[in-house]
Design an enzyme around this catalytic site. Structure first.
Site, mmCIF file in Angstrom:
data_model
loop_
_atom_site.group_PDB
_atom_site.id
_atom_site.type_symbol
_atom_site.label_atom_id
_atom_site.label_comp_id
_atom_site.label_asym_id
_atom_site.label_seq_id
_atom_site.Cartn_x
_atom_site.Cartn_y
_atom_site.Cartn_z
ATOM 1 N N SER A 1 0.842 -1.189 0.000
ATOM 2 C CA SER A 1 0.000 0.000 0.000
ATOM 3 C C SER A 1 0.882 1.245 0.000
ATOM 4 C CB SER A 1 -0.888 -0.006 1.252
ATOM 5 O OG SER A 1 -1.681 1.149 1.305
ATOM 6 N N GLY A 2 0.628 2.148 -0.939
ATOM 7 C CA GLY A 2 1.429 3.368 -1.048
ATOM 8 C C GLY A 2 2.582 3.267 -2.011
ATOM 9 N N THR B 1 -2.102 1.930 -7.917
ATOM 10 C CA THR B 1 -3.264 2.589 -8.527
ATOM 11 C C THR B 1 -2.822 3.620 -9.555
ATOM 12 O OG1 THR B 1 -4.535 2.265 -6.486
ATOM 13 C CG2 THR B 1 -5.362 3.891 -8.042
ATOM 14 N N ASN C 1 -0.832 4.964 3.446
ATOM 15 C CA ASN C 1 -1.218 5.535 2.152
ATOM 16 C C ASN C 1 -2.526 6.298 2.298
ATOM 17 O OD1 ASN C 1 -1.634 6.070 -0.533
ATOM 18 N ND2 ASN C 1 -1.979 3.961 -1.150
ATOM 19 N N SER D 1 -5.343 4.253 -0.261
ATOM 20 C CA SER D 1 -5.052 2.827 -0.316
ATOM 21 C C SER D 1 -6.255 2.053 -0.855
ATOM 22 C CB SER D 1 -4.707 2.317 1.083
ATOM 23 O OG SER D 1 -4.514 0.922 1.073
ATOM 24 N N SER D 2 -6.012 1.217 -1.861
ATOM 25 C CA SER D 2 -7.080 0.365 -2.404
ATOM 26 C C SER D 2 -7.368 -0.751 -1.401
ATOM 27 C CB SER D 2 -6.658 -0.249 -3.744
ATOM 28 O OG SER D 2 -6.443 0.748 -4.708
ATOM 29 N N GLY E 1 -0.309 -6.181 -2.575
ATOM 30 C CA GLY E 1 0.939 -6.928 -2.489
ATOM 31 C C GLY E 1 1.015 -7.659 -1.155
ATOM 32 N N GLU F 1 1.526 -8.475 2.492
ATOM 33 C CA GLU F 1 1.364 -7.593 3.655
ATOM 34 C C GLU F 1 1.893 -8.278 4.910
ATOM 35 O OE1 GLU F 1 -2.372 -4.734 2.400
ATOM 36 O OE2 GLU F 1 -2.598 -6.099 4.101
#
Length: 858
Positions: A107-108, A112, A157, A160-161, A384, A386
């Protein structure tokens, strides 16, 4: 790409495959750092792109950059996300097969943004017609809508998605984008009801409150302050300076209008969003019997109004549970704890299914009604690997997904390598690598895997708990080499695992999971009583999300883990049928600061993205391979036989070239269409030799060029001189002929005047007579009388003998006779030269003579 090797000491290599120490993680990080410090955020591992988030604008995403990469050979220009997109597009158009681009990372890390850049590239560079522009705009604007409903601020992030997304972009036979389709995976529904400190709920809640019109908010029963809502204030960061919710609301509103949402759709949709906020503000109290009650029904009324249900029915469903026996239904009151669970379960179910409806609605606007064959490029933007301080059910699912994708990546890479070797006629050397199928089986194996064991615990009769699930794991998979608990671990590992935790040894390293909440999140149950209320809702969207057929189906719905496993299996089937491209995104630091490179954090991501394993597989054979034509074109200047032109087959030219350079047999192999170079140092030496040769070539080229320029300038000046001389000679000739014509005319007039000299004054003798007069008078200055009384004048020509009488007569009659002027054919003044041309003494004598003459008697 080869051209950048000369600066490799400063900016590193553009392809990690060209690292000499390719097994060294330190060399990998050092190369990444060199490039990052020079704002070079992209690097290849073969055809895989590694992208480091710069956290600043670099000016590398302009339209001119898009045009630069359009239609260019993959390795011809520096690494870029546009190169990945263009290569997939060109291969799709030329081979008429389907492709996908897998984008993963923490994330970050910029996943995206990478998918947005690829969509923008296709939108700008693909051929487009006016009628298909709407489909393109809907593809682009689906992103802000999905981000609003599926993204949130986390500690890592701001955008973040919180779901996985796979988007198919459909192209017709001309390569024009004509439609699309989106599949979503595992939206984080738990975020709707709970957020960690420093995190927010999904963006759409805050955007609606910040940017929604006053009239809309009033109809929804909402206030602008997000702190008033429990579901928005738990993270204590409802308002974040780096996020402009008001502007984002405008973007989302515009996207809704383009994606073909009607006003009724929006009214129903935002009614559901508002009802979730009202749900969070319901307060339960415990009565004397220990049952839950809702003393203040203000929020209940708003929810009932927005969802189109009866308030009393909703109130009962939140505080009671319907239990069905064989012949009757029993309604039992819920405890305070179970009522809170029912409320949160309802909020999660409503939001989760609404998100699915939203994706389907977008898909219906993207569908192409032309049923001719289409080719597609898929974009997979998925979480990804985590690893947090505390990892739960969500991290377990996400990391399981990454195990499957890593398995796919390694298998496809090996398959592609083996296929290329076989196609080129080069012997395939088996490559040793870590096959993570053993871990995938540990998680997903039927009846024996962790997901199956979890499902059994969820459905078995009796008091199943998270602890009993852990005990079952120890019993069933305790002997597995990649599974460990506190009970099973050795003395050293035991201290790092809690009593409620288990550890999996993934392909990327160890991850410890806390089983607390596993059963609840896997069950994700919505009480039947609440489901009945939602199925009878007058809200059109909810009616589509909660079908009455569900109430008739008595079978237990599949658990979240099983649903995720099945959807992941379907996704892999989709990906296996397509040609792959990969983008691995890395974030350089946790503070989102530009130009800051955190070695420890990046090493962690390199490990969990499996980049070293991928590089090792890619480098197991040959580090560099190029088609003969490209290799010969670049290095032909190093051999006299191939420079400047080689007229034979490219393969023979390359063989002649490498023999001249001095390649050793173990350093290369010649395939059918490509040369394979095993060691990067061989390529570096060749590139350095080319750089040295360039200076000599440049000097020769400059000399030749200057010679050409000099000759061109000389020819230009020579032609100018010739032209100038020709014009000058022409001018001189024209001037000479004019003089000759004038001379002929004068001589002719003189002769004609001489012949007619004795005739009366006429045009034929006029100029001759004037000349004679003038000549006579000018000659007088040399023959003047000595005294006044001397009468010996120079004898005039015959035509001038009467000149003296004319002078005297003119003096006598001037002004005294009417018609004097008319009596003269030519005035006397015009028949003599100007007085200024006559000697003053002559004039004096003439005047004296005039005075002495008396006028005749009349």
């Amino acid at each position: 790409m080869e051209g950048a090797l000369t600066a490799r000491d400063k900016v590193g290599v553009q392809d990690f495959v060209l690292l000499d120490a390719y097994t060294s993680e330190s060399a990998f990080v050092d190369n990444l750092r060199k490039r990052f410090n020079e704002n070079l955020i992209y690097t290849y591992i073969g055809t895989l792109l590694v992208s480091v988030n710069p956290y600043q604008e670099l000016g590398i995403y302009t339209v001119s950059q898009m045009e630069l990469y359009q239609g260019v050979n993959f390795f011809e220009l520096p690494p870029h996300v546009y190169a990945i997109a263009d290569n997939a597009y060109r291969m799709m158009c030329s081979e008429l097969n389907n492709h996908f681009i897998l984008i993963s990372g923490e994330s970050g890390a910029g996943k995206t943004e990478a998918s947005k850049k690829i969509l923008q590239y296709f939108a700008v560079t693909c051929p487009m017609t006016q009628s298909l522009q709407i489909a393109r705009d809907r593809l682009l604007l689906s992103n802000p809508v999905l981000e609003a409903f599926g993204n949130a601020r986390t500690l890592r992030n701001d955008n973040s998605s919180r779901f996985g997304k796979y988007m198919d972009i459909q192209f017709d036979f001309q390569g024009i984008p004509v439609g699309g389709h989106i599949i979503s995976y595992l939206i984080e529904k738990s975020r709707v009801v709970y957020q960690n400190q420093g995190e927010r709920n999904f963006h759409i809640f805050y955007q609606l409150l910040a940017g929604g019109e006053e009239e809309r908010l009033a109809l929804l029963g909402l206030e602008r302050d997000p702190q008033l809502y429990k579901y928005l204030s738990q993270g204590h960061c409802a308002k974040e300076s780096s996020i402009n919710d008001k502007n984002d609301w405008k973007t989302v509103s515009n996207a809704f209008s383009v994606i073909d949402f009607t006003e009724a759709d929006l009214e129903n949709l935002f009614g559901i969003i508002a009802s979730v906020l009202h749900l969070g503000n319901i307060c339960f109290e415990e009565d004397d019997q220990g049952c839950a009650t809702i003393p203040d029904t203000h929020e209940i009324k708003w929810i009932a109004k927005l969802l189109g249900v009866h308030p009393a029915v909703l109130l009962e469903a939140l505080t009671h549970r319907k239990i069905e026996a064989k012949t009757e239904e029993v309604i039992c009151p819920l405890t305070l704890e179970l009522s809170v669970y029912a409320r949160d379960a309802m909020a999660k179910a409503v939001y989760g299914r609404t998100f699915t409806w939203l994706v389907n609605k977008i898909n219906s606007s993207l569908v192409n009604k032309d049923f001719t064959r289409k080719t597609v490029i898929g974009l997979l933007d998925i979480y990804g690997f985590e690893v947090f301080d505390k990892n739960g059910f969500e991290q377990f699912c996400i990391n399981y997904c990454n195990e499957k994708l890593q398995q796919l990546l390694i298998e496809r890479t090996l398959k592609a390598e083996q296929a290329e070797y076989e196609m080129e006629g080069i012997e395939w050397e088996p490559i040793k690598y870590f096959n993570n199928k053993i871990i995938c089986d540990l998680v997903e194996e039927r009846h024996k895997g962790i997901i199956s064991i979890l499902d059994e615990e969820c459905i078995r009769p009796g008091p199943a708990t998270d602890l009993s699930f852990l005990e079952k794991l120890e019993e069933k998979v305790g002997t597995h080499a990649h599974f460990e608990t506190r009970k099973l671990a050795g003395p050293t590992g035991r201290k790092r695992i809690g009593w409620m935790e288990f550890r999996l040894l993934h392909y990327a390293g160890e991850v410890t999971y806390c089983t607390k909440g596993f059963l609840e999140k896997n069950n994700d149950l919505l009480y039947r009583h609440l489901k009945e209320v939602l199925c009878k809702s007058k809200n059109v969207i909810l009616r589509e999300c909660f079908l009455l057929a569900e109430l008739e189906n008595r079978r237990r719905p599949p658990t979240v883990g099983t649903q995720f496993k099945n959807s992941l299996s379907s996704l892999l089937e989709i990906l296996i049928s397509k040609e792959p491209s990969y983008i691995r995104c890395i974030k350089p630091n946790d503070r989102k600061e530009p130009s800051k490179f955190d070695d420890f954090l990046i090493r962690h991501q390199i490990k969990y993205l499996g980049l070293m394993e991928h590089l090792r597989v890619r480098r197991a054979g040959f580090a560099y391979r190029r088609k003969y034509e490209h290799f010969l074109q670049r290095y032909k200047s190093l051999c006299p036989d191939t420079w400047p032109h080689w007229h034979g087959p490219p393969a023979e030219g390359v063989e002649r070239l490498i023999n001249y350079i001095g390649y050793k047999p173990e350093e290369y192999k010649l395939g059918k269409t490509k040369i394979f170079i095993r060691f990067p140092r061989t390529l570096f030496a060749t590139e350095d030799a080319l750089e040295f040769c360039k200076h000599q070539l440049v000097a020769r080229i400059q000399a030749t060029y200057k010679s050409c320029l000099g000759r061109k300038e000389y020819v230009k000046k020579r032609q100018a001189a010739i032209k100038l001389e020709a014009h000058w000679r022409g001018a001189l000739a024209r001037k000479a002929i004019q003089r000759r014509k004038w001379a002929v005319r004068i001589i002719r007039k003189f002769i004609k005047g001489f012949i007619n000299r004795n005739k009366p004054l006429c045009p034929d003798n006029e100029e001759f007579i004037v000349f004679v007069r003038k000549n006579y008078i000018l000659n007088l200055r040399y023959h003047l009388p000595k005294t006044v009384l001397d009468k010996s004048w120079l004898r005039p020509p015959g035509i001038l003998e009467n000149m003296q009488q004319k002078v005297v007569t003119s003096e006598i009659f001037r002004g005294r006779k009417d018609g004097y002027t008319e009596s003269l054919n030519q005035p006397f003044a015009n028949s003599r030269i100007n007085e200024g041309d006559i000697n003053p003494k002559v004039l004096q004598l003439i005047s004296h003579e005039k005075i002495q003459v008396s006028p005749p008697a009349i």
